[in-house]
Motif scaffolding. Structure first.
Motif, PDB file in Angstrom:
ATOM      1  N   SER A  53     -69.466 -70.025 -60.615  1.00 18.54           N
ATOM      2  CA  SER A  53     -70.811 -70.569 -60.753  1.00 18.54           C
ATOM      3  C   SER A  53     -71.148 -70.771 -62.222  1.00 18.54           C
ATOM      4  N   ASP A  54     -72.183 -71.581 -62.470  1.00 18.75           N
ATOM      5  CA  ASP A  54     -72.588 -71.839 -63.858  1.00 18.75           C
ATOM      6  C   ASP A  54     -72.953 -70.545 -64.573  1.00 18.75           C
ATOM      7  N   ALA A  55     -73.692 -69.674 -63.880  1.00 19.37           N
ATOM      8  CA  ALA A  55     -74.107 -68.416 -64.507  1.00 19.37           C
ATOM      9  C   ALA A  55     -72.897 -67.540 -64.821  1.00 19.37           C
ATOM     10  N   TRP A  56     -71.939 -67.506 -63.921  1.00 16.69           N
ATOM     11  CA  TRP A  56     -70.729 -66.701 -64.136  1.00 16.69           C
ATOM     12  C   TRP A  56     -69.928 -67.234 -65.319  1.00 16.69           C
ATOM     13  N   LEU A  57     -69.795 -68.549 -65.400  1.00 17.90           N
ATOM     14  CA  LEU A  57     -69.023 -69.128 -66.498  1.00 17.90           C
ATOM     15  C   LEU A  57     -69.722 -68.909 -67.838  1.00 17.90           C
ATOM     16  N   ARG A  58     -71.055 -69.046 -67.849  1.00 20.58           N
ATOM     17  CA  ARG A  58     -71.778 -68.780 -69.100  1.00 20.58           C
ATOM     18  C   ARG A  58     -71.541 -67.351 -69.547  1.00 20.58           C
ATOM     19  N   HIS A  59     -71.574 -66.440 -68.595  1.00 21.22           N
ATOM     20  CA  HIS A  59     -71.345 -65.041 -68.922  1.00 21.22           C
ATOM     21  C   HIS A  59     -69.925 -64.822 -69.446  1.00 21.22           C
ATOM     22  N   GLN A  60     -68.946 -65.419 -68.794  1.00 20.68           N
ATOM     23  CA  GLN A  60     -67.557 -65.220 -69.200  1.00 20.68           C
ATOM     24  C   GLN A  60     -67.266 -65.810 -70.574  1.00 20.68           C
ATOM     25  N   LEU A  61     -67.927 -66.888 -70.915  1.00 23.20           N
ATOM     26  CA  LEU A  61     -67.682 -67.543 -72.202  1.00 23.20           C
ATOM     27  C   LEU A  61     -68.573 -67.009 -73.314  1.00 23.20           C
ATOM     28  N   ASP A  62     -69.482 -66.108 -72.977  1.00 20.64           N
ATOM     29  CA  ASP A  62     -70.346 -65.495 -73.981  1.00 20.64           C
ATOM     30  C   ASP A  62     -69.503 -64.636 -74.916  1.00 20.64           C
ATOM     31  N   ASP A  63     -69.736 -64.751 -76.206  1.00 23.28           N
ATOM     32  CA  ASP A  63     -68.934 -63.999 -77.173  1.00 23.28           C
ATOM     33  C   ASP A  63     -69.449 -62.576 -77.379  1.00 23.28           C
ATOM     34  N   GLN A  64     -70.422 -62.151 -76.582  1.00 21.37           N
ATOM     35  CA  GLN A  64     -70.945 -60.782 -76.685  1.00 21.37           C
ATOM     36  C   GLN A  64     -70.411 -59.962 -75.510  1.00 21.37           C
ATOM     37  N   PRO A  65     -69.502 -59.017 -75.756  1.00 17.11           N
ATOM     38  CA  PRO A  65     -68.900 -58.254 -74.659  1.00 17.11           C
ATOM     39  C   PRO A  65     -69.921 -57.411 -73.917  1.00 17.11           C
ATOM     40  N   ASP A  66     -69.699 -57.269 -72.596  1.00 14.32           N
ATOM     41  CA  ASP A  66     -70.508 -56.382 -71.765  1.00 14.32           C
ATOM     42  C   ASP A  66     -69.882 -54.994 -71.741  1.00 14.32           C
TER      43      ASP A  66
END
Length: 460
Positions: A51-64
């Motif tokens: 999903s768009d939200a999942w991809l945005r999260h995965q490509l975010d450069d701030q680790p969870d």
């Protein structure tokens, strides 16, 4: 769940996922396979994979953050608690001291303690990689960390790199979704790379071309891309003085050289070892100025169209399998050049393409992907307390973490891992995982399988 996993492993586990035309859960699994280490048995949480939200999260450069229990296990490791410089200084002192022991029996005991310390540090790094791959919400970052480590490969067993390899991987992880130029310099500044490719021995009057050659041939532009042997020689001159120093004090330098001296942890640029002559590199003239020459050279390498194409092709091959569509690789290359090597932007171009969606459900897993995805599917809802069996299974299939001797890294093509002997080993490991794999939940002081069963190492 273990029986289900065994059936899956012996069937579709050799490919990346199920067809993209399947129901939504299957599509979610396909995305989790392609951009992470596979679907997990853990309860679903967060946006659906793909999903768009999942991809945005995965490509975010701030680790969870990791799950607290996993983070606590990692925090207890020496490599998490002690700076890499302290670990290297300690192990170097152990080696110096054992050489001075006159008694042969005592020297043997000291040598075994030295090797045990180095092996323990490398083992911790391997276990940490496995734990993060199994449980990190940032699955794409973990996939990219393995990709970049293999791209900028070092072998742990050379010299004292076992004490450094965990920190080296951390450096790569921090830049895995950033700019290629920054990642290139981060690996250049790391003592593991400088020791592995001998640039700590590269000095004016004693030129060592090893690292310069591999930067051009493997890390960036690639063979046949237009650079010459003279470019390699000039880059080696540019890299003189870039090395490692574990002594606490800076070297004594002439007053005019002191402002040019650089030190960051174990990394050192020593201008007294540098060739300040004018260089001609990739069609440009670089005047002698110290480490600024290195930065200019890296700018030229990272901005090269050949680098953009080679990195894009390698990324597409890693995520899509052998022979990715050339038109897509060209678009990824254009994004690389337009964004000045923004890795996340290049990945977006690939992920959002029709070609990428069409490849979901195809592709052959290398041993690292095969093993991690199997354990996630079978036991993702339980915390592994002993990652060593996972490390051993990966090594048994011939892709041991940090074990590849040459700087080219492991071959990730399907042909490299699909021979009959490989498949037999793969199905044997599937039976072990599907059968319960109790050792995963034993204390971490259980001896690693590749040492406890030393007679079998030769056939692994």
């Amino acid at each position: 769940m273990a029986r289900i996993a065994f059936s899956w492993l012996c069937g579709t586990a050799v490919v990346a996922a199920v067809p993209a035309q399947a129901a939504d859960p299957a599509r979610d699994a396909a995305w989790a396979e392609r951009l992470g280490w596979g679907p997990s048995a853990a309860p679903d949480s967060g946006p659906a994979p793909g999903s768009d939200a999942w991809l945005r999260h995965q490509l975010d450069d701030q680790p969870d953050p990791l799950p607290p229990a996993v983070q606590a296990q990692i925090d207890a490791m020496r490599i998490s608690k002690e700076p890499v410089a302290a670990l290297v200084v300690e192990t170097d002192a152990m080696q110096r001291d054992l050489k001075a022991i006159p008694n042969l029996d005592q020297r043997k005991v000291a040598r075994e303690a030295y090797q045990k310390t180095l092996n323990g540090l490398a083992d911790e790094a391997r276990q940490r990689f496995v734990l993060r791959a199994l449980y990190s919400p940032d699955q794409l970052r973990e996939r990219m960390t393995w990709f970049w480590f293999n791209h900028f490969n070092v072998q742990a067993n050379k010299r004292d790199i076992r004490a450094m390899v965990g920190d080296y991987e951390e450096t790569i992880r921090a830049h895995a979704l950033g700019r290629f130029r920054d990642l290139l310099e981060a690996t250049l500044r790391h003592p593991a790379m400088l020791r592995y490719l001998d640039n700590d021995q590269n000095a004016k009057g004693k030129i060592n071309e090893n690292y310069a050659r591999e930067i051009m041939e493997l890390h960036s532009m690639g063979v046949g891309s237009g650079y010459s042997q003279q470019d390699v020689q000039e880059l080696a001159r540019i890299l003189t003085g870039v090395g490692v120093d574990q002594k606490p004090d800076a070297p004594k330098l002439k007053p005019e050289l002191q402002p040019l001296y650089l030190r960051a942890g174990l990394f050192e640029f020593n201008p007294a070892r540098h060739d300040f002559g004018t260089k001609h590199f990739l069609g440009h003239t670089i005047q002698g100025s110290g480490f600024h020459e290195v930065e200019q050279a890296l700018d030229l390498i990272a901005e090269s169209p050949a680098t953009a194409h080679r990195v894009s092709l390698k990324l597409a091959t890693y995520f899509m399998g052998d022979n990715p569509p050339s038109a897509l690789v060209d678009r990824m290359t254009a994004t690389f050049r337009r964004s000045h090597g923004d890795i996340a932007e290049v990945l977006k171009t690939m992920i959002r393409s029709r070609e990428f969606s069409g490849k979901l459900g195809s592709g052959f897993k290398d041993p690292v992907g095969y093993t991690l995805s199997a354990v996630r599917l079978a036991y993702g809802d339980r915390m592994v307390t002993n990652p060593q069996p996972v490390v051993g299974w990966i090594r048994q299939m011939g892709e041991g973490l940090y074990d590849h001797e040459t700087p080219d890294g492991y071959d990730l093509s399907s042909a490299a891992w699909s021979a009959p002997g490989q498949m037999a080993t793969r199905f044997d490991i599937a039976r072990q995982i599907g059968g319960g794999a109790a050792r995963l939940f034993q204390p971490t002081d259980t001896p690693p399988i590749w040492r406890a069963m030393s007679k079998r190492v030769a056939i692994w």
